[in-house]
Design a protein around this motif. Structure first.
Motif, PDB file in Angstrom:
ATOM      1  N   VAL A   1     -28.854 -43.783  31.480  1.00 56.73           N
ATOM      2  CA  VAL A   1     -27.747 -42.898  31.833  1.00 56.73           C
ATOM      3  C   VAL A   1     -28.273 -41.789  32.729  1.00 56.73           C
ATOM      4  N   GLN A   2     -27.612 -41.574  33.867  1.00 58.66           N
ATOM      5  CA  GLN A   2     -28.049 -40.564  34.824  1.00 58.66           C
ATOM      6  C   GLN A   2     -27.413 -39.206  34.522  1.00 58.66           C
ATOM      7  N   LEU A   3     -28.081 -38.162  34.951  1.00 64.37           N
ATOM      8  CA  LEU A   3     -27.578 -36.802  34.774  1.00 64.37           C
ATOM      9  C   LEU A   3     -26.212 -36.658  35.449  1.00 64.37           C
ATOM     10  N   GLY A   4     -25.233 -36.166  34.701  1.00 64.38           N
ATOM     11  CA  GLY A   4     -23.888 -35.964  35.227  1.00 64.38           C
ATOM     12  C   GLY A   4     -22.962 -37.152  35.087  1.00 64.38           C
ATOM     13  N   GLU A   5     -23.460 -38.271  34.595  1.00 63.48           N
ATOM     14  CA  GLU A   5     -22.632 -39.475  34.454  1.00 63.48           C
ATOM     15  C   GLU A   5     -21.689 -39.351  33.265  1.00 63.48           C
ATOM     16  N   LYS A   6     -20.541 -39.999  33.363  1.00 62.13           N
ATOM     17  CA  LYS A   6     -19.606 -40.114  32.247  1.00 62.13           C
ATOM     18  C   LYS A   6     -19.601 -41.574  31.804  1.00 62.13           C
ATOM     19  N   LEU A   7     -20.074 -41.825  30.595  1.00 57.81           N
ATOM     20  CA  LEU A   7     -20.217 -43.177  30.068  1.00 57.81           C
ATOM     21  C   LEU A   7     -19.387 -43.346  28.808  1.00 57.81           C
ATOM     22  N   ALA A   8     -18.624 -44.422  28.751  1.00 56.75           N
ATOM     23  CA  ALA A   8     -17.876 -44.769  27.536  1.00 56.75           C
ATOM     24  C   ALA A   8     -18.496 -46.008  26.904  1.00 56.75           C
ATOM     25  N   ILE A   9     -18.584 -45.989  25.593  1.00 52.87           N
ATOM     26  CA  ILE A   9     -19.002 -47.163  24.825  1.00 52.87           C
ATOM     27  C   ILE A   9     -17.836 -47.535  23.924  1.00 52.87           C
ATOM     28  N   VAL A  10     -17.272 -48.707  24.159  1.00 55.86           N
ATOM     29  CA  VAL A  10     -16.087 -49.131  23.431  1.00 55.86           C
ATOM     30  C   VAL A  10     -16.445 -50.241  22.453  1.00 55.86           C
ATOM     31  N   GLY A  11     -15.619 -50.371  21.440  1.00 54.26           N
ATOM     32  CA  GLY A  11     -15.838 -51.411  20.434  1.00 54.26           C
ATOM     33  C   GLY A  11     -14.905 -51.205  19.267  1.00 54.26           C
ATOM     34  N   ARG A  12     -14.771 -52.246  18.485  1.00 56.21           N
ATOM     35  CA  ARG A  12     -13.897 -52.180  17.320  1.00 56.21           C
ATOM     36  C   ARG A  12     -14.487 -51.273  16.253  1.00 56.21           C
ATOM     37  N   SER A  13     -13.628 -50.844  15.330  1.00 51.12           N
ATOM     38  CA  SER A  13     -14.107 -50.079  14.179  1.00 51.12           C
ATOM     39  C   SER A  13     -15.120 -50.916  13.413  1.00 51.12           C
ATOM     40  N   GLY A  14     -16.234 -50.293  13.055  1.00 47.04           N
ATOM     41  CA  GLY A  14     -17.277 -51.007  12.331  1.00 47.04           C
ATOM     42  C   GLY A  14     -18.255 -51.758  13.209  1.00 47.04           C
ATOM     43  N   SER A  15     -18.126 -51.598  14.523  1.00 45.47           N
ATOM     44  CA  SER A  15     -19.019 -52.336  15.427  1.00 45.47           C
ATOM     45  C   SER A  15     -20.376 -51.666  15.589  1.00 45.47           C
ATOM     46  N   GLY A  16     -20.513 -50.440  15.084  1.00 47.41           N
ATOM     47  CA  GLY A  16     -21.797 -49.739  15.180  1.00 47.41           C
ATOM     48  C   GLY A  16     -21.826 -48.649  16.230  1.00 47.41           C
ATOM     49  N   LYS A  17     -20.663 -48.291  16.790  1.00 47.26           N
ATOM     50  CA  LYS A  17     -20.624 -47.286  17.861  1.00 47.26           C
ATOM     51  C   LYS A  17     -21.171 -45.934  17.392  1.00 47.26           C
ATOM     52  N   SER A  18     -20.719 -45.478  16.242  1.00 47.93           N
ATOM     53  CA  SER A  18     -21.175 -44.176  15.742  1.00 47.93           C
ATOM     54  C   SER A  18     -22.665 -44.205  15.409  1.00 47.93           C
ATOM     55  N   THR A  19     -23.143 -45.332  14.899  1.00 52.64           N
ATOM     56  CA  THR A  19     -24.575 -45.475  14.628  1.00 52.64           C
ATOM     57  C   THR A  19     -25.369 -45.378  15.913  1.00 52.64           C
ATOM     58  N   LEU A  20     -24.899 -46.046  16.959  1.00 56.16           N
ATOM     59  CA  LEU A  20     -25.584 -45.993  18.250  1.00 56.16           C
ATOM     60  C   LEU A  20     -25.598 -44.565  18.789  1.00 56.16           C
ATOM     61  N   LEU A  21     -24.500 -43.851  18.645  1.00 52.74           N
ATOM     62  CA  LEU A  21     -24.441 -42.466  19.104  1.00 52.74           C
ATOM     63  C   LEU A  21     -25.439 -41.604  18.337  1.00 52.74           C
ATOM     64  N   ALA A  22     -25.528 -41.804  17.029  1.00 50.80           N
ATOM     65  CA  ALA A  22     -26.477 -41.048  16.215  1.00 50.80           C
ATOM     66  C   ALA A  22     -27.916 -41.324  16.646  1.00 50.80           C
ATOM     67  N   LEU A  23     -28.205 -42.562  17.017  1.00 44.47           N
ATOM     68  CA  LEU A  23     -29.542 -42.902  17.510  1.00 44.47           C
ATOM     69  C   LEU A  23     -29.827 -42.204  18.840  1.00 44.47           C
ATOM     70  N   MET A  24     -28.857 -42.224  19.741  1.00 43.55           N
ATOM     71  CA  MET A  24     -29.034 -41.582  21.044  1.00 43.55           C
ATOM     72  C   MET A  24     -29.326 -40.091  20.903  1.00 43.55           C
ATOM     73  N   ALA A  25     -28.689 -39.454  19.929  1.00 47.62           N
ATOM     74  CA  ALA A  25     -28.837 -38.009  19.730  1.00 47.62           C
ATOM     75  C   ALA A  25     -30.030 -37.649  18.853  1.00 47.62           C
ATOM     76  N   GLY A  26     -30.739 -38.642  18.345  1.00 49.06           N
ATOM     77  CA  GLY A  26     -31.879 -38.360  17.488  1.00 49.06           C
ATOM     78  C   GLY A  26     -31.515 -37.975  16.082  1.00 49.06           C
ATOM     79  N   LEU A  27     -30.263 -38.210  15.688  1.00 47.64           N
ATOM     80  CA  LEU A  27     -29.869 -37.969  14.299  1.00 47.64           C
ATOM     81  C   LEU A  27     -30.422 -39.048  13.387  1.00 47.64           C
ATOM     82  N   GLU A  28     -30.645 -40.222  13.949  1.00 49.29           N
ATOM     83  CA  GLU A  28     -31.320 -41.324  13.277  1.00 49.29           C
ATOM     84  C   GLU A  28     -32.400 -41.842  14.217  1.00 49.29           C
ATOM     85  N   LEU A  29     -33.444 -42.451  13.665  1.00 49.12           N
ATOM     86  CA  LEU A  29     -34.476 -43.077  14.478  1.00 49.12           C
ATOM     87  C   LEU A  29     -34.320 -44.591  14.419  1.00 49.12           C
ATOM     88  N   PRO A  30     -34.576 -45.282  15.527  1.00 54.69           N
ATOM     89  CA  PRO A  30     -34.428 -46.735  15.528  1.00 54.69           C
ATOM     90  C   PRO A  30     -35.478 -47.409  14.658  1.00 54.69           C
TER      91      PRO A  30
END
Length: 241
Positions: free
Chosen positions: A50-79
Motif C-alpha cells: 500500500v502506497q502513502l496516500g492510497e485509499k484501499l478497501a478490503i471487502v468480504g463476507r462477515s466472518g471472512s477474516g477482514k477484521s483479523t487482517l486489519l488487526a494484523l496490519m495495525a500490529g494489534l496481533e502478530l502473524p
C-alpha cells in the motif's frame, strides 16, 4: 534499534522514508488459531503493498477474516508466519510497547461500534490521544476537530446522549486529531442507517483527502469500496484483486 521511534515516526522522517516506499507491506502472512481439536487457518499467505496516500478497501463476507487482517496490519496481533512492515517498521521486531507507540503516534482507527469511552464527553474522548503524548494546544485542537465534523454544539455530551451518527463523528474526530499517516477503518458505517451511513462516508473521505492520510478500510459494502482507489476481496483467507 539505533534511532528512537519518536524520531523515526516524525512527520518529516516518515514522509522522506516512505516517499518512494510502501506505507504498508505484507509478505506471505499467515494467521491461525489452535485449539485442542484443530488448527483453524484464518489468513493464508497474504501479500500486499500500500502506497502513502492510497485509499484501499478490503471487502468480504462477515466472518471472512477482514477484521483479523486489519488487526494484523495495525500490529494489534502478530502473524503466525510472514512479515508485516508498517510505516517502515517490521512489526515482528518491535515489542508490544513499541508497536503501541507506532499506533499512537502515526495510526488512527475508526470502528463499527465507535469505541468511545462512555463516561467521557465528546471533547474528552477526542482529547484523550492528544493528552496521552502531551501534545501542545490539546483542547484547542480537539475543539477544532469536533467543529470540523459538525459537533461544535455537542462538546459536553456523553456517548449515551448522542445518536449513532454523532458517535461515529466523534470517533472520526478522535482518529484524525493527531494527524495520522494511516487510518484503519473497520466497517465504519456498519451500525448506521442508510442516510446516516452516506453522511459518514462523505465525511470520512473528505477528511482523508484534506489531510492526505492513507486509508485502509474493511467493509462488506461494495458501494463504500467503490469510493476507494483500489478494492481487494478476502476469500478463503486470501486477498484477490
Amino acid at each position: 534499534m539505533t534511532e528512537s521511534l519518536s524520531t523515526i515516526l516524525s512527520d518529516k522522517s516518515v514522509d522522506q522514508s516512505l516517499e518512494n516506499e510502501p506505507v504498508l507491506t505484507l509478505e506471505k502472512v499467515h494467521y491461525h488459531v489452535s485449539s485442542d481439536e484443530e488448527v483453524l487457518s484464518i489468513i493464508k499467505g497474504c501479500d500486499l503493498s500500500v502506497q502513502l496516500g492510497e485509499k484501499l478497501a478490503i471487502v468480504g463476507r462477515s466472518g471472512s477474516g477482514k477484521s483479523t487482517l486489519l488487526a494484523l496490519m495495525a500490529g494489534l496481533e502478530l502473524p503466525s508466519s510472514g512479515e508485516i512492515r508498517l510505516l517502515g517498521q517490521a512489526l515482528s521486531q518491535l515489542n508490544e510497547d513499541e508497536r503501541a507507540k507506532v499506533r499512537a503516534m502515526a495510526v488512527g482507527f475508526v470502528f463499527q461500534n465507535f469505541q468511545l469511552m462512555p463516561s467521557m464527553t465528546a471533547l474528552e474522548n477526542v482529547l484523550m490521544p492528544l493528552e496521552l503524548f502531551q501534545m501542545p494546544n490539546a483542547e484547542q485542537e480537539a475543539r477544532k476537530a469536533l467543529q470540523r465534523v459538525g459537533l461544535s454544539n455537542r462538546l459536553t455530551h456523553r456517548p449515551s446522549e448522542l445518536s449513532g451518527g454523532e458517535q461515529q463523528r466523534v470517533a472520526i474526530a478522535r482518529a484524525f486529531v493527531t494527524g495520522p499517516k494511516i487510518l484503519f477503518a473497520d466497517e465504519p458505517t456498519g451500525n448506521l442507517d442508510e442516510a446516516t451511513a452516506g453522511e459518514i462516508q462523505t465525511l470520512l473521505f473528505q477528511l482523508n483527502d484534506e489531510l492526505k492520510t492513507t486509508l485502509i478500510l474493511v467493509t462488506h459494502d461494495n458501494r463504500l469500496a467503490q469510493q476507494c482507489d483500489r478494492a481487494l476481496s478476502l476469500q478463503n483467507g486470501q486477498l484477490r484483486g
